[in-house]
Design an enzyme around this catalytic site. Structure first.
Site, PDB file in Angstrom:
ATOM      1  N   TYR A 105      -1.283  -0.585  10.131  1.00 18.75           N
ATOM      2  CA  TYR A 105      -1.411  -0.923   8.703  1.00 18.75           C
ATOM      3  C   TYR A 105      -0.121  -0.566   7.953  1.00 18.75           C
ATOM      4  CZ  TYR A 105      -3.805  -1.017   4.116  1.00 18.75           C
ATOM      5  OH  TYR A 105      -4.185  -1.286   2.824  1.00 18.75           O
ATOM      6  N   SER A 107       0.847  -1.196   0.000  1.00 16.32           N
ATOM      7  CA  SER A 107       0.000   0.000   0.000  1.00 16.32           C
ATOM      8  C   SER A 107       0.880   1.242   0.000  1.00 16.32           C
ATOM      9  CB  SER A 107      -0.867   0.016   1.262  1.00 16.32           C
ATOM     10  OG  SER A 107      -1.499   1.267   1.408  1.00 16.32           O
TER      11      SER A 107
HETATM   12  P1  NAP Z   1     -11.720  -5.727   1.026  1.00 17.69           P
HETATM   13  O1  NAP Z   1     -12.623  -5.266  -0.040  1.00 17.69           O
HETATM   14  O2  NAP Z   1     -12.004  -5.398   2.446  1.00 17.69           O
HETATM   15  O3  NAP Z   1     -11.530  -7.327   0.878  1.00 17.69           O
HETATM   16  C1  NAP Z   1     -10.706  -7.988   1.785  1.00 17.69           C
HETATM   17  C2  NAP Z   1     -10.527  -9.428   1.343  1.00 17.69           C
HETATM   18  O4  NAP Z   1      -9.589 -10.059   2.233  1.00 17.69           O
HETATM   19  C3  NAP Z   1     -11.796 -10.248   1.420  1.00 17.69           C
HETATM   20  O5  NAP Z   1     -11.769 -11.178   0.364  1.00 17.69           O
HETATM   21  C4  NAP Z   1     -11.671 -10.962   2.770  1.00 17.69           C
HETATM   22  O6  NAP Z   1     -12.364 -12.208   2.832  1.00 17.69           O
HETATM   23  C5  NAP Z   1     -10.182 -11.222   2.799  1.00 17.69           C
HETATM   24  N1  NAP Z   1      -9.637 -11.414   4.150  1.00 17.69           N
HETATM   25  C6  NAP Z   1      -9.610 -10.545   5.182  1.00 17.69           C
HETATM   26  N2  NAP Z   1      -9.006 -11.103   6.248  1.00 17.69           N
HETATM   27  C7  NAP Z   1      -8.659 -12.362   5.872  1.00 17.69           C
HETATM   28  C8  NAP Z   1      -8.026 -13.440   6.521  1.00 17.69           C
HETATM   29  N3  NAP Z   1      -7.579 -13.352   7.792  1.00 17.69           N
HETATM   30  N4  NAP Z   1      -7.833 -14.595   5.832  1.00 17.69           N
HETATM   31  C9  NAP Z   1      -8.247 -14.718   4.551  1.00 17.69           C
HETATM   32  N5  NAP Z   1      -8.856 -13.724   3.882  1.00 17.69           N
HETATM   33  C10 NAP Z   1      -9.056 -12.566   4.536  1.00 17.69           C
HETATM   34  O7  NAP Z   1     -10.227  -5.177   0.787  1.00 17.69           O
HETATM   35  P2  NAP Z   1      -9.531  -4.605  -0.550  1.00 17.69           P
HETATM   36  O8  NAP Z   1      -9.712  -3.148  -0.587  1.00 17.69           O
HETATM   37  O9  NAP Z   1      -9.885  -5.443  -1.706  1.00 17.69           O
HETATM   38  O10 NAP Z   1      -8.004  -4.838  -0.159  1.00 17.69           O
HETATM   39  C11 NAP Z   1      -7.280  -5.947  -0.632  1.00 17.69           C
HETATM   40  C12 NAP Z   1      -5.812  -5.720  -0.283  1.00 17.69           C
HETATM   41  O11 NAP Z   1      -5.357  -4.529  -0.906  1.00 17.69           O
HETATM   42  C13 NAP Z   1      -5.561  -5.547   1.210  1.00 17.69           C
HETATM   43  O12 NAP Z   1      -4.342  -6.165   1.564  1.00 17.69           O
HETATM   44  C14 NAP Z   1      -5.447  -4.060   1.363  1.00 17.69           C
HETATM   45  O13 NAP Z   1      -4.669  -3.717   2.478  1.00 17.69           O
HETATM   46  C15 NAP Z   1      -4.781  -3.679   0.064  1.00 17.69           C
HETATM   47  N6  NAP Z   1      -4.980  -2.290  -0.319  1.00 17.69           N
HETATM   48  C16 NAP Z   1      -6.230  -1.798  -0.560  1.00 17.69           C
HETATM   49  C17 NAP Z   1      -6.381  -0.473  -0.915  1.00 17.69           C
HETATM   50  C18 NAP Z   1      -7.722   0.141  -1.199  1.00 17.69           C
HETATM   51  O14 NAP Z   1      -7.768   1.368  -1.356  1.00 17.69           O
HETATM   52  N7  NAP Z   1      -8.785  -0.609  -1.278  1.00 17.69           N
HETATM   53  C19 NAP Z   1      -5.253   0.344  -1.025  1.00 17.69           C
HETATM   54  C20 NAP Z   1      -4.012  -0.197  -0.787  1.00 17.69           C
HETATM   55  C21 NAP Z   1      -3.877  -1.515  -0.447  1.00 17.69           C
HETATM   56  P3  NAP Z   1     -13.940 -12.285   3.246  1.00 17.69           P
HETATM   57  O15 NAP Z   1     -14.718 -11.849   2.026  1.00 17.69           O
HETATM   58  O16 NAP Z   1     -14.170 -13.723   3.588  1.00 17.69           O
HETATM   59  O17 NAP Z   1     -14.144 -11.353   4.392  1.00 17.69           O
END
Ligand code: NAP
Length: 242
Positions: free
Chosen positions: A154, A141
């Site tokens: 984070y 990130s």
């Molecule tokens: P999201 O929409 O909240 O989705 C999170 C995903 O992770 C879901 O599939 C969830 O599964 C899974 N998950 C959470 N905890 C878990 C665990 N302990 N074991 C297995 N699966 C788990 O998040 P996102 O925005 O797509 O983010 C995905 C990644 O990108 C993350 O690492 C986040 O930090 C990174 N990121 C996101 C952004 C952003 O702006 N969105 C920016 C930078 C980095 P369930 O569906 O079963 O809950």
């Protein structure tokens, strides 16, 4: 056959990455923690396009669960291996450090950083043994690169993933395994839906949040043969937000 495993593949960035890799002809294993309905939906979307997908629920932060799930899969697939790994599962538990409960520190570090370690360690031996090697992409990130008030847990987890990426890339380069990190800025997903989007968009030179598909396109490139000489890199995707 070479499979891809995407942790947190049920929603958001992970879902878009699953769809992208499947569109590249790669069979995809969709990991998730608890949202079976969302994961089933991703599987159905892949199959509707003629792709191959499997579900593999486990909590990435639980070492024994990771080992058990991956061992069971390997036993069922003696001739296959997971050649493409996307360590994407992650959570946010924001708060100022002086008030942060230990639970919020631990859960964020355990999911992103420890989860990446548990899953990657388990898959590396097969990747290193096979002629075709492997590809690992870690979802870091912008917060792990520049820090962000309210996100010490984070940022620490994501900066840790970046350090892991750079060191591991050097350990396994000679075995034809590449390891890179992607550092998104603000992307439209469930994780960012409670943020003050109109305010935050003004900070982004492109004046918008990114789309999950834009991040998935970058991950797809890093998994492709064309990216075979890129390793140990952190690639930002943030609309110009520095
Ligand atoms: P999201 O929409 O909240 O989705 C999170 C995903 O992770 C879901 O599939 C969830 O599964 C899974 N998950 C959470 N905890 C878990 C665990 N302990 N074991 C297995 N699966 C788990 O998040 P996102 O925005 O797509 O983010 C995905 C990644 O990108 C993350 O690492 C986040 O930090 C990174 N990121 C996101 C952004 C952003 O702006 N969105 C920016 C930078 C980095 P369930 O569906 O079963 O809950």
């Amino acid at each position: 056959m070479k499979y891809a495993l995407v942790t947190g593949g049920s929603r958001g960035l992970g879902k878009a990455v699953c769809l992208k890799l499947a569109s590249m002809g790669i069979p995809v294993i969709i990991n998730y923690q608890s949202n079976a309905t969302a994961a089933e939906e991703v599987k159905a979307m892949i199959e509707a396009e003629g792709g191959k997908a499997e579900l593999m629920p486990f909590d990435v932060s639980k070492e024994a669960d990771v080992d058990a799930a991956l061992e069971a899969w390997q036993n069922e697939h003696p001739d296959d291996y997971i050649a493409y790994l996307v360590n994407n599962a992650g959570i946010r538990r924001d708060g100022m450090m002086f008030m942060m409960p230990t639970e919020d520190w631990d859960s964020v570090l355990n999911t992103s950083l420890n989860g990446t370690f548990y899953v990657t360690r388990r898959l590396l031996p097969k990747m290193m043994m096979r002629k075709h090697g492997g590809r690992i992409v870690n979802m870091a990130s912008l917060s792990g690169l520049k820090g962000m008030a309210g996100q010490t847990n984070y940022s620490a987890a994501k900066a840790g993933m970046i350090g892991l990426t750079k060191s591991l890339a050097q350990e396994v380069a000679a075995r034809n395994v590449t390891v890179n990190a992607v550092a998104p800025g603000f992307i439209e997903t469930d994780m960012t839906k409670d943020l003050p989007q109109d305010e935050l968009k003004q900070l982004v030179p492109m004046k918008r949040f990114g789309k999950a598909e834009e991040v998935a396109a970058l991950v797809g490139f890093l998994m492709s043969d064309a990216a075979g000489y890129i390793t140990g890199e952190v690639i930002s995707i943030n609309g110009g937000l520095l």
